[in-house]
Write a protein that holds these residues in place. Structure first.
Motif, PDB file in Angstrom:
ATOM      1  N   UNK A 196      -2.929  26.840 131.366  1.00 17.33           N
ATOM      2  CA  UNK A 196      -1.758  26.035 131.029  1.00 17.33           C
ATOM      3  C   UNK A 196      -1.086  25.485 132.285  1.00 17.33           C
ATOM      4  N   UNK A 197      -1.132  26.282 133.338  1.00 19.41           N
ATOM      5  CA  UNK A 197      -0.495  25.841 134.575  1.00 19.41           C
ATOM      6  C   UNK A 197      -1.287  24.736 135.258  1.00 19.41           C
ATOM      7  N   UNK A 198      -2.586  24.663 134.949  1.00 19.25           N
ATOM      8  CA  UNK A 198      -3.427  23.634 135.572  1.00 19.25           C
ATOM      9  C   UNK A 198      -3.736  22.482 134.630  1.00 19.25           C
ATOM     10  N   UNK A 199      -3.391  22.627 133.371  1.00 18.83           N
ATOM     11  CA  UNK A 199      -3.634  21.540 132.417  1.00 18.83           C
ATOM     12  C   UNK A 199      -5.057  21.440 131.930  1.00 18.83           C
ATOM     13  N   UNK A 200      -5.853  22.493 132.043  1.00 16.28           N
ATOM     14  CA  UNK A 200      -7.240  22.446 131.595  1.00 16.28           C
ATOM     15  C   UNK A 200      -7.339  22.386 130.089  1.00 16.28           C
ATOM     16  N   UNK A 201      -8.418  21.743 129.607  1.00 12.32           N
ATOM     17  CA  UNK A 201      -8.612  21.620 128.160  1.00 12.32           C
ATOM     18  C   UNK A 201      -9.847  22.354 127.675  1.00 12.32           C
ATOM     19  N   UNK A 202     -10.594  22.966 128.584  1.00 11.14           N
ATOM     20  CA  UNK A 202     -11.778  23.713 128.160  1.00 11.14           C
ATOM     21  C   UNK A 202     -12.977  22.846 127.872  1.00 11.14           C
ATOM     22  N   UNK A 203     -13.007  21.633 128.428  1.00  7.95           N
ATOM     23  CA  UNK A 203     -14.097  20.714 128.131  1.00  7.95           C
ATOM     24  C   UNK A 203     -14.888  20.305 129.360  1.00  7.95           C
ATOM     25  N   UNK A 204     -14.262  20.343 130.542  1.00 11.08           N
ATOM     26  CA  UNK A 204     -14.873  19.825 131.764  1.00 11.08           C
ATOM     27  C   UNK A 204     -16.167  20.520 132.142  1.00 11.08           C
ATOM     28  N   UNK A 205     -16.176  21.865 132.105  1.00 11.00           N
ATOM     29  CA  UNK A 205     -17.372  22.599 132.502  1.00 11.00           C
ATOM     30  C   UNK A 205     -18.491  22.447 131.476  1.00 11.00           C
ATOM     31  N   UNK A 206     -18.125  22.275 130.210  1.00  7.98           N
ATOM     32  CA  UNK A 206     -19.147  22.039 129.183  1.00  7.98           C
ATOM     33  C   UNK A 206     -19.849  20.712 129.437  1.00  7.98           C
ATOM     34  N   UNK A 207     -19.057  19.678 129.749  1.00  9.45           N
ATOM     35  CA  UNK A 207     -19.635  18.370 130.068  1.00  9.45           C
ATOM     36  C   UNK A 207     -20.518  18.475 131.312  1.00  9.45           C
ATOM     37  N   UNK A 226       1.321  12.607 132.051  1.00 13.21           N
ATOM     38  CA  UNK A 226       0.818  13.889 131.556  1.00 13.21           C
ATOM     39  C   UNK A 226       0.279  13.736 130.134  1.00 13.21           C
ATOM     40  N   UNK A 227       1.008  12.980 129.300  1.00  9.33           N
ATOM     41  CA  UNK A 227       0.528  12.715 127.939  1.00  9.33           C
ATOM     42  C   UNK A 227      -0.775  11.917 127.970  1.00  9.33           C
ATOM     43  N   UNK A 228      -0.849  10.966 128.885  1.00 11.29           N
ATOM     44  CA  UNK A 228      -2.049  10.152 129.005  1.00 11.29           C
ATOM     45  C   UNK A 228      -3.255  11.020 129.374  1.00 11.29           C
ATOM     46  N   UNK A 229      -3.045  11.977 130.248  1.00 10.86           N
ATOM     47  CA  UNK A 229      -4.116  12.889 130.648  1.00 10.86           C
ATOM     48  C   UNK A 229      -4.593  13.729 129.473  1.00 10.86           C
ATOM     49  N   UNK A 230      -3.643  14.178 128.647  1.00 10.95           N
ATOM     50  CA  UNK A 230      -4.016  14.966 127.473  1.00 10.95           C
ATOM     51  C   UNK A 230      -4.840  14.138 126.492  1.00 10.95           C
ATOM     52  N   UNK A 261      -2.688  25.003 121.968  1.00 11.49           N
ATOM     53  CA  UNK A 261      -2.393  24.655 123.356  1.00 11.49           C
ATOM     54  C   UNK A 261      -2.005  23.193 123.500  1.00 11.49           C
ATOM     55  N   UNK A 262      -2.771  22.308 122.796  1.00 14.98           N
ATOM     56  CA  UNK A 262      -2.458  20.883 122.864  1.00 14.98           C
ATOM     57  C   UNK A 262      -1.068  20.592 122.299  1.00 14.98           C
ATOM     58  N   UNK A 263      -0.734  21.267 121.188  1.00 14.05           N
ATOM     59  CA  UNK A 263       0.603  21.081 120.604  1.00 14.05           C
ATOM     60  C   UNK A 263       1.682  21.489 121.594  1.00 14.05           C
ATOM     61  N   UNK A 264       1.429  22.608 122.286  1.00 10.69           N
ATOM     62  CA  UNK A 264       2.406  23.067 123.283  1.00 10.69           C
ATOM     63  C   UNK A 264       2.495  22.082 124.448  1.00 10.69           C
ATOM     64  N   UNK A 265       1.308  21.606 124.919  1.00  7.86           N
ATOM     65  CA  UNK A 265       1.298  20.701 126.053  1.00  7.86           C
ATOM     66  C   UNK A 265       1.970  19.371 125.719  1.00  7.86           C
ATOM     67  N   UNK A 266       1.721  18.875 124.501  1.00 10.78           N
ATOM     68  CA  UNK A 266       2.305  17.578 124.108  1.00 10.78           C
ATOM     69  C   UNK A 266       3.802  17.712 123.848  1.00 10.78           C
ATOM     70  N   UNK A 267       4.202  18.848 123.257  1.00  8.86           N
ATOM     71  CA  UNK A 267       5.618  19.035 122.916  1.00  8.86           C
ATOM     72  C   UNK A 267       6.520  19.010 124.159  1.00  8.86           C
ATOM     73  N   UNK A 268       6.034  19.600 125.252  1.00  9.34           N
ATOM     74  CA  UNK A 268       6.876  19.701 126.454  1.00  9.34           C
ATOM     75  C   UNK A 268       7.206  18.331 127.056  1.00  9.34           C
TER      76      UNK A 268
END
Length: 474
Positions: free
Chosen positions: A421-432, A290-294, A250-257
């Motif tokens: 993908x449409x919201x840019x979530x990374x799967x970490x926020x709720x764990x934190x 967007x890259x900075x957010x990732x 997912x990160x590769x896809x998000x960064x590539x765009x």
């Protein structure tokens, strides 16, 4: 040299059994032999007294010419395997039972030849004689010589019984060794086979075969727990590996765009195809953001892995802090025309980490913003009930599927790909968020469905967040 656990257990069991049987056999033999010899000695003494009694009875009846046969002395001596000789003070033989190795004749004149003597000497280990004075009317009138074989004139029956007893001990020990060996083999297999299977599975996990599972049927609690732990470890590693692979993809896809967009814009500027207008520069700037957010998401993942949160607690009014958080987010929610409703009647002062509390609320409200429809509502409620403080965040947007709901607090977990993908979530926020809530001694739950949206419920025990109970850190 290393040996298998089966052989080790088998050798250990057999060694213990042999040593135990050896100690038991030697102790039993010595105790039985001692007790049996004591019994024979007492019986021998009793028989000697019987012989003396017969002799005294015969002398009492006829001192000049006592009839010992009439008193049953000969029959008794033959029956009990005694050789009796009675002599006067001049050592003249008055009476003998015969069958006496050191005599050349019997009372009835039969000779006992050398063959008979050798037979007796070979049949028994040793020949013994005891000499007793014959006292009558307080005078010594002769001597009684009683001959017998062995230490206490052990009879053939007694010897046979003693040998049978030793034989039974030997046979019992042999049978115990065989049965114990069979039981040892069975126990060693019950322990060895499962451990080998678990070892095989752990090696496979080490080599990267995370789908392997152990299926061990055993009633041994520790081995069952070990097998279950290995399976849980493999399952967790497999799930984490899948999540990491998915995150990487997912990160590769998000960064590539954004990189592709920035590259195409810059190439167009360099080739003179496009002019660097403010709009096009804004597009490049947005992609850079967007890259900075990732990158920030990746830093959050690194923080979670290191678990370096330290709580810096202080006193503050929770209702006032919630108002400040809501007011700071209103401009962002207005972009989608989402109304933020805060319903809080709690005026409680709490002892918590203010910044971490803000992070908890920002993470939950950020999720609500991402997945809420335009022109919708997000409700925040705060109330106390049964010594607990509750904070509820409810949205009416895109819900979470039943398949994903149990996993949303897991490390790196992301639900539906198109949704995240449409919201840019990374799967970490709720764990934190969950970890921060638990650091304050609280719990967090989620309820959701596709139609009605999502509700997050946080619960704190009031006595834990009102006073300086402990400065937890994790």
């Amino acid at each position: 040299m290393k040996i298998s656990i089966n052989k080790k257990l088998l050798l250990s069991f057999i060694s213990i059994i042999l040593i135990s049987l050896l100690i038991t056999g030697i102790t039993s033999t010595l105790m039985i032999d001692k007790r049996f010899n004591l019994y024979l000695l007492e019986e021998h003494k009793e028989k000697i007294e019987n012989i003396k009694s017969m002799i005294h009875s015969a002398i009492k009846k006829n001192q000049v010419s006592p009839d010992f046969d009439k008193e049953g002395l000969t029959k008794y001596a033959v029956a009990e395997n005694y050789i009796i000789k009675i002599t006067d003070l001049n050592n003249n033989i008055i009476y003998t039972t015969g069958m006496y190795p050191h005599m050349g004749h019997q009372k009835n004149g039969h000779m006992m030849g050398p063959m008979m003597e050798r037979m007796f000497k070979n049949m028994f280990q040793s020949y013994n004689e005891d000499i007793y004075p014959i006292i009558y009317d307080n005078k010594e009138i002769g001597k009684l010589t009683i001959g017998y074989f062995g230490t206490s004139n052990i009879s053939k029956e007694a010897m046979s019984f003693k040998l049978t007893l030793y034989k039974s001990i030997l046979i019992s020990s042999f049978m115990a060794i065989i049965i114990s060996a069979l039981i040892s083999i069975l126990i060693s297999r019950q322990l060895g086979i499962p451990i080998r299977e678990i070892t095989k599975a752990s090696k496979a996990i080490k080599e990267g075969h995370l789908s392997i599972r152990t299926n061990i049927g055993t009633n041994i609690h520790e081995i069952s727990e070990l097998s279950s732990s290995i399976n849980n470890l493999a399952h967790t590693l497999e799930k984490q590996e899948a999540l990491r692979n998915r995150l990487t993809s997912d990160m590769a896809h998000e960064i590539r765009t954004p990189l592709t967009t920035i590259k195409s814009h810059i190439e167009a500027f360099m080739d003179g195809i496009w002019q660097p207008t403010p709009e096009r520069l804004r597009d490049c700037y947005d992609e850079i953001n967007r890259l900075h957010s990732l990158v920030e998401n990746l830093e959050d993942i690194n923080k979670l892995d290191k678990a370096n949160y330290v709580l810096n607690k202080s006193y503050f009014r929770i209702d006032e802090e919630l108002k400040r958080i809501v007011n700071s987010l209103i401009p962002q929610f207005n972009k989608k025309n989402i109304k933020l409703n805060l319903n809080s009647k709690v005026k409680t002062e709490v002892f918590m980490d203010r910044d971490k509390f803000k992070q908890i609320m920002y993470n939950l409200l950020s999720n609500a913003f991402k997945y809420s429809h335009e022109n919708s509502i997000v409700n925040i409620s705060c109330y106390t009930e049964n010594e607990y403080l509750y904070i509820i965040v409810q949205d009416f947007g895109v819900g979470i599927s039943k398949k994903d709901l149990p996993h949303i607090f897991e490390h790196l977990y992301r639900g539906d790909l198109s949704r995240t993908r449409s919201t840019g979530g990374s799967g970490i926020g709720l764990t934190i968020t969950k970890n921060l809530v638990q650091a304050h001694g609280g719990t967090i739950e989620a309820k959701s469905d596709i139609v009605n949206g999502t509700v997050f419920s946080i619960k704190f025990l009031l006595k834990k967040i009102r006073t300086k109970v402990s400065d937890d850190a994790f």
